[in-house]
Scaffold this active site. Sequence first.
Site, mmCIF file in Angstrom:
data_model
loop_
_atom_site.group_PDB
_atom_site.id
_atom_site.type_symbol
_atom_site.label_atom_id
_atom_site.label_comp_id
_atom_site.label_asym_id
_atom_site.label_seq_id
_atom_site.Cartn_x
_atom_site.Cartn_y
_atom_site.Cartn_z
ATOM 1 N N ASP A 183 9.011 7.580 -4.087
ATOM 2 C CA ASP A 183 8.695 6.192 -3.881
ATOM 3 C C ASP A 183 8.276 6.121 -1.714
ATOM 4 O OD1 ASP A 183 7.646 3.493 -3.549
ATOM 5 O OD2 ASP A 183 9.475 3.572 -2.697
ATOM 6 N N LYS A 184 6.765 5.415 -1.381
ATOM 7 C CA LYS A 184 7.093 6.225 0.106
ATOM 8 C C LYS A 184 8.338 4.637 0.966
ATOM 9 C CE LYS A 184 3.901 3.416 1.462
ATOM 10 N NZ LYS A 184 4.212 2.677 2.419
ATOM 11 N N THR A 195 3.278 5.595 -5.044
ATOM 12 C CA THR A 195 3.252 3.783 -4.137
ATOM 13 C C THR A 195 2.694 2.969 -4.812
ATOM 14 O OG1 THR A 195 3.602 3.297 -2.223
ATOM 15 C CG2 THR A 195 2.008 4.635 -2.463
ATOM 16 N N GLY A 196 3.037 1.449 -4.494
ATOM 17 C CA GLY A 196 1.946 0.163 -4.671
ATOM 18 C C GLY A 196 1.750 -0.135 -3.708
ATOM 19 N N LYS A 244 3.767 4.435 -12.362
ATOM 20 C CA LYS A 244 4.569 5.154 -12.149
ATOM 21 C C LYS A 244 5.334 6.063 -13.553
ATOM 22 C CE LYS A 244 5.988 3.477 -7.011
ATOM 23 N NZ LYS A 244 7.384 2.886 -6.881
ATOM 24 N N ASP A 292 13.960 3.068 -3.662
ATOM 25 C CA ASP A 292 15.443 2.512 -3.533
ATOM 26 C C ASP A 292 14.881 1.318 -3.490
ATOM 27 O OD1 ASP A 292 12.997 1.319 -1.510
ATOM 28 O OD2 ASP A 292 14.582 1.205 -0.849
#
Length: 610
Positions: free
Chosen positions: A307-308, A448-449, A476, A495
């Site tokens: 994830d970013k 990532t969103g 994802k 996270d």
Amino acid sequence: MKNLKRQWKFIVVLITGAVGLISQFALHSKSLFSIGNLQFPVHAIIIDIIGILMAISLLLEIFHDWKTGRYGVDILAVIAVVSTILIGDVWAEWMILVMMTGGETLEDYATGQANKELRALLDQNSITEVKVDDLQVGDTVLIKPGQQVPVDGQIVKGTSSFDQSSLTGESVPVTKNPGDELMSGSVNGDVAVEMKVTKAAKDSEYQSIVALVKSSQAQPAKFVKMADRYAIPFTVISLIIDGVAWAVSGDATRFAEVMVVASPCPLLIAAPVALVSGMSSMSAHHIIVKSGPTLEKLARAKTFAFDKTGTLTENQLIVDQVVTDDKSFDQKELQSLAASVEQQSSHVIASSLVKATDKDLIHPVTNLKETTAQGVEGDVDGKHVKVGKLSFVAPGHEKLNVTSTAVYVSVDGKFAGYITLKDKMRPESSKTIERLRRQGAEDIMMLTGDHKQVAEKVAKEAGITDVRSELLPSQKIQAIKDVPKHLRPVVMTGDGVNDAPSLTAADVGIAMGAKGATAASESADAVIMVNDISKVNDAVAISKHTMKVANIDVLTAIGVVIIIELIAFTGVIPAFWGAILQEVVDMITISLGLLAKTKPSDKQFGLEEK
């Protein structure tokens, strides 16, 4: 429930042994009946009954495993138990039961805690003064500053910024006006708003994530554990030796004597002991691993997904560029004026700008006025300064092509420039990616969103070329499922709440849990307890080292057991002493397994050049 059942089996076997010892040596129990040359005293009957029940239970488990495509060494344990019953060697039988049930209990300990994936998600659904489930479509709800949106809805009154980073991955709060949609799970900024409920709790965004977690759990990737990969050849070899021993000697007792030493206890113990040691080593490196198979998958992982926001980055905005439009101001003065006006605002962009500015450059502000969701203005050093959206600070100014998050500044009614901000990169992110490649990673991607431009900037800085942006949680999951078989196992690190389903869908989910229990940490297979993403490298290194030790341990156990089987083939090892030799092999196996607690090599840590 299954783990508890196995623990009780172990306890029952121990109690049975204690009762048998008292019956035989303290009470001197006599035979209740005999069959041929076999005598059946009370202690033998008790142990045989437990042995038969354990054998039947294990046979049922074996049958279930066969239906799911798993083939283990448990069939040898059943044959060993039955053999000792038939020749009347109850204490050899009991020792096999102890090692059989004890190995299962140890394996369960290595497997870790019971699943808690949904607790954090469900707990957060009771954040308002009324029960979330009681809210109906059309109800009006007051969302106070700092509160979490309980259900999906639409703003009817008020304007505020909402932090959606845990849901969408956007690192910058999004301004919402009357008529805009709100997602459950997002966090309100500094202005109270009234919201009309548009979806019941069971249909809201939060519950859709819960459903995704459940769906991912229900469809786990098929994984063959290391011990099971050795099971078939070991079982075949043992059965051949046993069969030949019986055929050559013509004595069923010889078959039982060989079968006792062929008991798979060392093989069953070798991997769990190494895994427990590896999990202990993980804890020493601030990584909590919830199951033994997690180490096996990590050691073989070929694809890593990140994830970013909050994972590769710190989810903390910093100043990126200061661009002036007026030669009257240099970059330092423009930032000074903007930060001075923003110093009393609680908005995340304002606080980030102030934090990034030297305290000596922040001057007193007077006549301060804030226009909700637009910006702030005030007088600094005799100048009237406006900071905020372009339409607020300079209504007639032509639109600028700025792709980053930015605040615009005007001084005395004239456009002066703008300041861009970016999500702060973790200092260890790029080295972590580089080391993963040295550790054998064949593909590394970012899921990532957040918006494409922002995602690509972060990915470039981190050294990641495979970037998937503007993804919903379900997308994802699909990205993880689409990874081809030859690039598996897949490890996902994240996270946020929106990461929970993808962590569950991945072969291994790793959560950044330094901020405490979240849906991500509850759904993950492993949790990094410090704010350091390079711990992913440590996790891989320890897993590789653990599995190297475990493989050596298992092969050693198999080799020693086969040698003892060949000796028992000659008939020089009675069944009871064969069980004692099994104990010796078990001790050797345990000692070797403990080597997994030693420090992995620099190569395994990814510190050496390939």
